[in-house]
Write a protein that holds these residues in place. Structure first.
Motif, short mmCIF file in Angstrom:
data_model
loop_
_atom_site.label_atom_id
_atom_site.label_comp_id
_atom_site.label_asym_id
_atom_site.label_seq_id
_atom_site.Cartn_x
_atom_site.Cartn_y
_atom_site.Cartn_z
N GLY A 1 52.45 44.57 48.01
CA GLY A 1 53.11 43.27 47.89
C GLY A 1 52.18 42.25 47.25
N ALA A 2 50.94 42.22 47.72
CA ALA A 2 49.98 41.26 47.18
C ALA A 2 49.78 41.52 45.70
CB ALA A 2 48.65 41.40 47.93
N GLY A 3 49.73 42.79 45.35
CA GLY A 3 49.57 43.16 43.94
C GLY A 3 50.73 42.63 43.11
N LEU A 4 51.94 42.80 43.64
CA LEU A 4 53.13 42.33 42.93
C LEU A 4 53.05 40.83 42.71
CD1 LEU A 4 55.91 44.41 44.71
CD2 LEU A 4 55.22 44.59 42.33
N LEU A 5 52.68 40.11 43.80
CA LEU A 5 52.61 38.65 43.69
C LEU A 5 51.53 38.24 42.70
CD1 LEU A 5 53.07 37.55 47.40
CD2 LEU A 5 54.66 37.30 45.47
N ALA A 6 50.38 38.91 42.78
CA ALA A 6 49.28 38.55 41.89
C ALA A 6 49.66 38.82 40.44
CB ALA A 6 48.03 39.35 42.25
N THR A 7 50.37 39.91 40.20
CA THR A 7 50.80 40.22 38.83
C THR A 7 51.69 39.12 38.29
OG1 THR A 7 50.80 42.52 39.51
CG2 THR A 7 51.80 42.01 37.39
N LEU A 8 52.56 38.61 39.18
CA LEU A 8 53.45 37.54 38.74
C LEU A 8 52.69 36.25 38.51
CD1 LEU A 8 56.59 38.11 40.98
CD2 LEU A 8 56.46 38.22 38.49
N ALA B 1 46.98 41.72 34.16
CA ALA B 1 47.85 42.66 34.87
C ALA B 1 47.20 44.03 35.09
CB ALA B 1 49.18 42.81 34.14
N PRO B 2 46.52 44.62 34.08
CA PRO B 2 45.90 45.92 34.32
C PRO B 2 44.86 45.86 35.43
CG PRO B 2 45.99 45.47 31.98
CD PRO B 2 46.40 44.22 32.67
N LEU C 1 46.59 45.65 38.70
CA LEU C 1 47.19 46.95 38.98
C LEU C 1 46.12 47.93 39.49
CD1 LEU C 1 49.59 48.82 36.61
CD2 LEU C 1 47.71 50.00 37.67
N ALA C 2 45.01 47.97 38.77
CA ALA C 2 43.98 48.94 39.13
C ALA C 2 43.43 48.66 40.52
CB ALA C 2 42.86 48.92 38.10
N TRP C 3 43.11 47.39 40.79
CA TRP C 3 42.51 47.07 42.09
C TRP C 3 43.49 47.27 43.23
CZ3 TRP C 3 37.76 46.80 43.62
CH2 TRP C 3 36.75 46.54 42.68
N SER C 4 44.66 46.62 43.09
CA SER C 4 45.58 46.72 44.23
C SER C 4 46.10 48.15 44.35
CB SER C 4 46.73 45.72 44.07
OG SER C 4 47.37 45.94 42.82
N GLY C 5 46.35 48.81 43.21
CA GLY C 5 46.83 50.19 43.26
C GLY C 5 45.82 51.10 43.91
N ALA C 6 44.56 50.97 43.51
CA ALA C 6 43.54 51.86 44.05
C ALA C 6 43.33 51.61 45.54
CB ALA C 6 42.24 51.67 43.28
N LEU C 7 43.30 50.32 45.92
CA LEU C 7 43.08 50.00 47.34
C LEU C 7 44.24 50.51 48.18
CD1 LEU C 7 41.49 46.46 47.43
CD2 LEU C 7 40.61 48.55 48.43
N ALA C 8 45.44 50.22 47.70
CA ALA C 8 46.62 50.67 48.44
C ALA C 8 46.61 52.19 48.55
CB ALA C 8 47.88 50.19 47.73
N SER D 1 44.39 53.60 34.84
CA SER D 1 45.28 52.68 34.14
C SER D 1 44.55 51.48 33.58
CB SER D 1 46.37 52.19 35.10
OG SER D 1 47.05 53.28 35.63
N LEU D 2 43.46 51.07 34.23
CA LEU D 2 42.71 49.90 33.81
C LEU D 2 42.36 49.98 32.32
CD1 LEU D 2 41.19 47.31 34.51
CD2 LEU D 2 39.24 48.70 35.17
N GLY D 3 41.79 51.08 31.93
CA GLY D 3 41.41 51.22 30.52
C GLY D 3 42.58 51.64 29.65
#
Lengths: 714, 256, 526
Positions: A15-22, A29-30, A33-40, A97-99
């Protein structure tokens, strides 16, 4: 931390990732995505591991909806395993995905990608967590839609959009079948949550069981990419962005298997041989069709997609064997079969994610995935080459990597059919064994080709000539996955007990007890064999683990009884150590040998005295796979289109253009008849619209009549 | 299949006893002229008939340079005082000591044809037939220089084959020896020097053993191979045995 | 159309203003027509395609200030030269190849060696003097080129790439050679393929190019004999014979009867030995070890037979203008015949055994096919042509030496596959021994050599060499030195068609197809 906390943190991070992306600018965005995706992913991995290994379970009721009952989440060992695999894959994919996403900068909307990706991550976790049919279907539908958007992310390419739509359409058909299956089951149970469904299944009749089995197997088979409903897969997976392809093949296909297992192993356990045979046959056919088309394919990602079908086929075949053994009352082989399936599932996720990410890296660095245009990349991309080699060796089933253990176990399961009574089933198993053996042999060919034609030899194009190593954000995830491949092989004796927790409720007995028995363990009470015999074994050094690893060292493949105490076993760890020692011996022999051996001179390659060996004079991937194409011509049915150009007369041929056109077996046998039938019906209906009023009235009357008769009869 | 096995057994052993005993079957060698003392007028007639300049007259003796002799028989036929003709076949001369040690009994040979007429090459091939069977002596023909110990060169060193030959030599591991077989490979004979042919392999590579003859019969080539591994003594390359100018071996790899 | 006179007359009537009869010779068996360059293709087309004349070769001469191109055809009425002349400055001649495909390689050779241009030829260059091996524009056969020293400026092109005509996904070129196999003649092959099947085969020959024709120029004719004899040893006697026949034609010498008959004897002995070697090659290529050994035994025995009888295993130093260089006793010949018959008997046994070995036949039957039309179009000769239904043999078509008085049959097969060629080789071994026996039977007494004093001029000598029709064309000056020597060899003709047989078959068939052709690279490359 409890499971509930971990899962809570996971959803919070998504959720936090979604909000931060917005909230943040698009170019961030990448990173988000990478940070929140990897942590999640890390937390979901943790949760999965806790459920699988720790045996923790979790149950949470959400809301109660009118008509649909209580919505709830839950996690058992089986769910835990799928969460764990999901986490293992999404963690490196998120970092990757980051790179990787940089290539879309300015061309496509990265913010949209971030939102879709994180939402997909959440939906992927929700499926194994769902504890009632409604939540399950909601999560399933979300996953389908989100993956459609991601496949068609490069929306300016028509092929990607078409492939996405095909995937969505066939997937929806599958979902419909699954929903029907749930409804039929729920009709008997009077509730939608899993415990209620499970409880009601006992009283169901044979016809109902068959109907529900066929509906659910079809529905989940679509998602798992099994024949004959997998024509969407080789189209959709290669078209998706590299990181999404990895998720599709390494996570989403698994969920199809999850569905089959949840339905047929847990909610409505199969109790007759028939469905098991269907699963076995479909599995073997999928494996064969998948690997055949993979072997002749040159586009690296399409090749991997076909190979996914093959691997799903192997897993399904083992599951089928497990169902048959369970139904015939052979719990131990059943347990081994389920274990082989799950082991292969884990392996497949890891190496397929590795290979897809590698293919994505190649695509990003070179702009091509055509094996005919690659070649010689090992010198230019040594790390990528090494990781791809490990992935290729593992998928080809070579020791001491993960693929070897699970493929060996799958084959061994087929041999256990000698314990069965029915000749018919034995024949089926024998055929399945032959099919699987052929599949595995072709897999070796296929991945020797993939690695050799891609990474060895001379560069066959300018882009391959100019290749550079990929970025660190690609190499670190690849290295992580390659390490996992090795660990899954070396640690077979640890992986098997870990998976045993899922297998035990399915088969009713433990596979680990049969495969990695504790008879060398320190407790004399646990020893099943005479101590002298065990000591011999130990003296031979077979149980490598005992002295410096705190676990069991052998996977037992066969053991005789008390009269004939003989044991066949394998130890990948042992193999690995021996291999390392042999390498060391060779190294020492070469470098510390007598003086005359040490003269090392480097000469250019010998090419028969040719002035210069040119890249066009080396084997291509097509050439390498051509014998397979020739041998299985009856299956591929290629039409060869040849045209030639001559200067003056045919003696001076200036051009021979030759093209092999072939329609995929499934398209030919399934898709074409369906399309033809649909068109024929449409034609027929169109003919009825000839515009005469009294004819339309006649149709109305006819329909009324039929309805009345039907109502009367029922 | 068994028919072939039987046929093979029925044929029996045909193999020559060379080098343990002399081979005396007719037709195994074309023979070659022997030099000696001749009066000046006869010598002049002899020299005039030699098409390749293999004959010299020095101190009352006709000297034959076997590197150039092509068995045209012109010094042996239709003359009042022809040169005597010997029917031997141990002809190979050596410039360097043979390979020794572990290479004595398992020697792999790369054969390179640099513009041969086919005779020398065919005689090399005959070494594999049951009459000569060079495998019994530990000689094997290999298709790759990577495994070769001996580079056997036939032919007049045609220009397009110079570079492949050099490549093959360089691709061979040490220790290695070059055996030049046939008058063309020794001197260019009828074909060199020209725009298309050289004056012998020694132009390009250090030749260890020279086997004269056009073509040298299989036994002569076998003798050359045995010389190359130090298992038979070499013989002089001229008759009578006067020191011939040994060809100057240019720096190897200098000129492709 | 039996008569050369009538043939020339008809040609003159068809092209009245462009064609001019120059001479008719040798009892009406040899004709020469001068022909305007632009008419040449039509005339050649008429001869080759309508009258079924065969094309033997192209003789290019730099005669003073003119190019003289002689196209040699032969057929029912005998041998016919078409002469085409142009000033030296004009290098372009119309190409025959699109109509007479047999002329393809001949024109390409002339283009490389003389710098001529054959307009309308679709594929010139990179033939004898390959672009990656030789410097551009060498033209070594021109009079102005000094052939006795190495080409100092040896800068060849470095950007050479193979000509590729196959366009298919994953197509590549499989290179073989120039150094390949065990002990093989140096040749380079490029096989275009997409794996397994050879779609297109390009032999790149002339790695063994020794410039024999150039080497002969300026040499006395006795030296020319050595070159003719020793440029291709597997057919040494045949070529020495053809050369001698050309010199004899210039000397107007009557051959002693004993020499005539002995020439047949030795020519057939050579064919016998040559074919045994070819059969050995075929057995080896199929990996049939015992059969290969058996054939190798027979070949070595034939070599020893030749060595014991003639002094040289390859019959070097035997043929000479005017007869033979030395006599062979009749008794020795008869003894040799009985030995040859013994060898033949074992060859027949070998043949029977091979016919019963299905593993062997599988590799030959329906493999390496050449249709009669292809054989005709490409001007194939010898056993290869005879295995494809073309009963062509100079010993019958243009008889020479003692052949007119011999009776023999030309073996012929229709299938055109590897097995048909093998059968032809075996049948010719039979015929060769028959002919040897006939020749040795009533050997006339008398000398074996007549004195030869050739006059200045040009003449043609031809023989049916073991591989097929060979033509030697020699022009001598007044002092008996060679001004121009042209070698038209059967291997050159047959290599031209070899690719047809290899195409459409698998890689592993390639060495077998190559072996069944029994070709010599040395004979082609010269």
């Amino acid at each position: 931390m409890t499971l509930a906390t971990l899962i809570g943190i996971f959803f919070a991070l998504c959720g936090a990732g979604l909000l931060a992306t917005l909230a943040l600018p698009e170019r961030q965005a990448p990173r988000v995505l990478a940070w929140s995706g990897a942590l999640a992913s890390f937390f979901i991995l943790w949760a999965g591991a806790a459920a699988l290994l720790g045996g923790e379970s979790f149950r949470l009721s959400l809301w109660t909806l009118p008509l649909l009952g209580r919505l709830s989440l839950g996690l058992d060992r089986m769910g835990g395993l799928f969460l764990l695999i999901g986490g293992l894959v999404t963690l490196p994919v998120s970092v990757f995905s980051l790179g990787y996403l940089q290539r879309y900068q300015g061309k496509y909307n990265l913010r949209a990608f971030g939102l879709l990706y994180l939402a997909l991550l959440a939906s992927l976790a929700l499926i194994p967590l769902a504890a009632d049919a409604f939540t399950f279907l909601i999560a399933w539908e979300a996953m389908s839609l989100l993956s459609f958007f991601l496949v068609a992310f490069e929306h300016e390419r028509q092929r990607a959009v078409q492939a996405g739509y095909l995937m969505l359409a066939v997937g929806e058909l599958g979902t419909l079948a699954v929903a029907l299956a749930f409804l039929l089951l729920a009709g008997a149970a009077g509730g939608l949550d899993f415990p209620a469904l499970r409880a009601s299944s006992v009283g169901l009749g044979a016809t109902m069981r068959w109907t529900i089995f066929l509906l659910s197997f079809f529905g989940f088979g679509v998602k798992a990419g099994l024949v004959p409903v997998n024509f969407w897969l080789p189209r959709a997976h290669p078209e998706a962005p590299g990181n999404v392809s990895a998720l599709l093949s390494a996570v989403i296909l698994n969920l199809g298997i999850y569905g089959i297992l949840r339905f047929n192993g847990d909610l409505l356990p199969i109790n007759s041989v028939g469905p098991g045979l269907v699963v076995l046959a479909i599995g073997v056919l999928s494996a064969l069709v998948g690997i055949l088309y993979a072997t002749i394919e040159n586009d690296l990602k399409t090749l991997l997609a076909h190979s996914s079908i093959e691997n799903m086929g192997i897993i399904t075949a083992s599951l089928g064997a497990g169902f048959i053994f369970t139904a015939t009352g052979h719990p131990v082989p059943a347990a081994i079969a389920f274990l082989a399936a799950l082991y292969h599932l884990v392996n497949h996720s890891v190496y397929k994610a590795l290979l897809f990410l590698g293919a994505g890296t190649l695509d990003a660095q070179l702009g091509t995935r055509d094996l005919d245009r690659l070649g010689g990349l090992l010198k230019r991309m040594p790390w990528l080459g090494l990781f791809m080699l490990i992935g290729a060796l593992s998928i080809a089933g070579l020791p001491p990597l993960g693929g070897f253990v699970s493929e060996w176990l799958s084959l061994q399961v087929m041999l256990r059919s000698v314990e069965l009574a029915s000749v018919g089933i034995k024949v089926a198993f024998a055929l399945a064994g032959v099919g699987l053996a052929l599949t595995l042999a072709l897999a070796v060919t296929c991945f020797v080709k993939t690695f050799a034609m891609g990474f060895l030899g001379l560069a066959r194009s300018e882009v391959a000539e100019a290749a550079r190593e990929g970025p660190r954000s690609a190499l670190i995830p690849l290295g992580f996955l390659a390490g996992l491949c090795l660990l899954l092989g070396l640690g077979a004796t640890y992986v098997i007990p870990a998976l045993d927790g899922v297998v035990r409720p399915l088969a009713g007995t433990s596979a680990a007890a049969a495969l990695v028995p504790p008879f060398f363990a320190t407790h004399p009470k646990q020893a099943e064999l005479p101590p002298a015999f065990a000591a011999d074994f130990h003296d031979l050094g077979a149980q490598l683990g005992k002295n410096f690893l705190p676990g069991r060292g052998l996977v037992v493949l066969h053991r005789g009884g008390a009269k004939n105490p003989v044991i066949f076993a394998m130890s990948t760890a042992y193999t690995f150590v021996v291999l390392l020692l042999l390498l060391l011996v060779v190294y020492l022999a070469v470098h510390w040998g007598p003086a005359w051996r040490r003269q090392v001179t480097y000469q250019p390659r010998w090419a028969g005295g040719l002035k210069k060996l040119l890249p066009e004079m080396t084997y291509t991937a097509t050439g390498f796979a051509n014998p397979v194409r020739v041998i299985f011509e009856a299956i591929f049915r290629p039409t060869v289109v040849e045209n030639t150009q001559d200067a003056a007369r045919e003696h001076f041929r200036t051009l021979i253009r030759r093209e092999h056109r072939q329609v995929h077996l499934i398209d030919r046998l399934v898709l074409k008849p369906i399309a033809w039938g649909a068109l024929a019906i449409a034609d027929g209906l169109a003919r009825m619209h000839h515009g005469r009023i009294n004819a339309y009235a006649g149709y109305g009357l006819l329909v009324l009549l039929i309805v009345l008769i039907l109502a009367r009869l029922l | 299949m068994s028919e072939w096995v039987l046929q093979g057994l029925r044929t029996g052993i045909k193999t020559t006893h060379y080098p343990d005993a002399r081979e005396r079957a007719p037709g195994v060698s074309p023979g070659r002229p022997v030099g000696g003392s001749y009066p000046a007028d006869q010598a002049e007639a002899l020299l005039a008939r030699c098409p390749t300049g293999a004959l010299r007259y020095q101190d009352g003796q006709v000297i034959i340079d076997y590197r150039r002799c092509v068995h045209c028989f012109r010094c042996a036929r239709e003359l009042k005082t022809p040169l005597t003709w010997e029917m031997d076949y141990e002809w190979a001369g050596a410039n360097t000591p043979g390979l020794t040690g572990p290479f004595g009994r398992s020697v792999h040979i790369l054969v390179v044809d640099t513009g041969d007429c086919g005779a020398c090459l065919n005689e090399v091939k005959q070494l594999n037939n049951p009459y000569y069977n060079m495998h019994r002596l530990g000689f094997f023909i290999t298709p790759t220089p990577r495994q070769a110990d001996i580079l056997l060169v036939v032919g007049a060193l045609s220009a397009p084959m110079r570079e492949p030959l050099l490549q093959a030599y360089q691709a061979m591991p040490d220790p290695k020896r070059v055996v030049a077989v046939g008058a063309c490979a020794l001197s260019g004979s009828l074909f060199g020097p020209s725009f298309a042919c050289g004056t012998g392999v020694s132009e390009l590579l250090p030749v260890a053993v020279e086997v004269p003859g056009q073509p040298p019969p299989p036994l002569a080539i076998l003798h050359g191979l045995l010389v190359a591994v130090g298992r038979r003594p070499a013989v002089p390359l001229s008759s009578p045995n006067l020191p011939m100018p040994i060809p100057v071996i240019e720096e190897v790899h200098s000129r492709p | 159309m039996k008569d050369m006179q009538a043939l020339c007359e008809q040609a003159r009537q068809l092209w009245p203003s462009e064609v001019q009869a120059l001479r008719i010779d040798e009892a009406g068996r040899l004709g020469e027509l001068r022909c305007a360059p632009q008419t040449l293709p039509e005339l050649a087309d008429w001869l080759f395609n309508e009258l079924s004349y065969q094309f033997a070769g192209l003789i290019v001469e730099e005669a003073g200030r003119h190019w003289e191109l002689r196209y040699l055809f032969y057929g029912q009425a005998g041998r016919l030269y078409l002469l085409s002349e142009q000033p030296l400055a004009e290098r372009s001649f119309p190409s025959l190849s699109t109509r007479v495909h047999a002329a393809d390689w001949q024109e390409r050779e002339a283009e490389d060696l003389f710098g001529l241009v054959f307009s309308g030829h679709p594929r010139l260059g990179d033939f004898v003097l390959h672009d990656d091996l030789w410097p551009e524009g060498l033209e070594p056969m021109r009079r102005s080129f000094t052939g006795t020293r190495p080409v100092s400026d040896r800068q060849a092109r470095t950007d050479w790439r193979p000509r590729r005509i196959v366009q298919a996904p994953g197509a590549f070129v499989m290179p073989i050679g120039p150094i390949y196999g065990g002990a093989t003649e140096s040749a380079h092959f490029l096989l275009e393929t997409v794996g397994e099947e050879v779609i297109r085969a390009f032999p790149r020959l002339f790695y063994q190019y020794r410039g024999v024709e150039k080497r002969a120029e300026g040499a006395p004719f006795s030296q020319g004999l050595l070159l003719a004899e020793r440029f291709a040893a597997r057919s040494a006697f045949a070529h020495a014979l053809a050369y001698s026949r050309a010199i004899e034609a210039l000397s107007a010498v009557e051959l002693p009867p004993r020499a005539r008959q002995l020439r047949v004897f030795f020519a057939e002995l050579e064919r016998f030995r040559h074919h045994l070697g070819t059969i050995e090659g075929i057995c080896t290529s199929t990996g049939l070890a015992v059969a290969a050994s058996q054939a190798a035994l027979l070949e070595e025995e034939a070599l020893r037979l030749s060595g014991a009888l003639a002094g040289h295993r390859y019959l070097f130093g035997l043929a000479a203008p005017g007869g033979l260089a030395h006599d062979v006793p009749a008794a020795a010949c008869r003894e040799a015949v009985s030995q040859a018959q013994a060898i033949r008997r074992r060859a027949q046994e070998l043949h029977q055994r091979l016919r019963r070995s299905s593993s062997f036949l599988d590799r030959l039957e329906q493999v390496g096919l050449i249709s009669p039309e292809q054989a005709r179009d490409h001007g194939l000769v010898g056993p290869v042509a005879r295995a494809s239904g073309l009963s062509r043999d100079l010993r019958q078509a243009q008889p020479y030496s003692g052949y007119p008085s011999c009776s023999f049959r030309v073996p012929c097969e229709r299938e055109g596959d590897g097995y048909a060629r093998l059968r032809v080789f075996f049948a010719e071994i039979d015929q060769a021994v028959e002919l040897m026996a006939q020749a040795a039977q009533d050997l006339p007494r008398g000398p074996v050599r007549a004195e030869c004093r050739p006059a200045a001029g040009a003449a043609l000598g031809w023989v049916e060499a073991p591989v097929g029709a060979a033509f030697h064309w020699v022009r001598l000056d007044e002092s008996g030195r060679i001004m121009r020597y042209r070698l038209m060899t059967p291997s050159f003709a047959n290599w031209h068609g070899f690719h047809l047989a290899a195409e459409g078959f698998a890689f592993q068939d390639f060495p077998i197809i190559l072996a069944t052709f029994g070709l010599s690279v040395a004979e082609n490359d010269r």
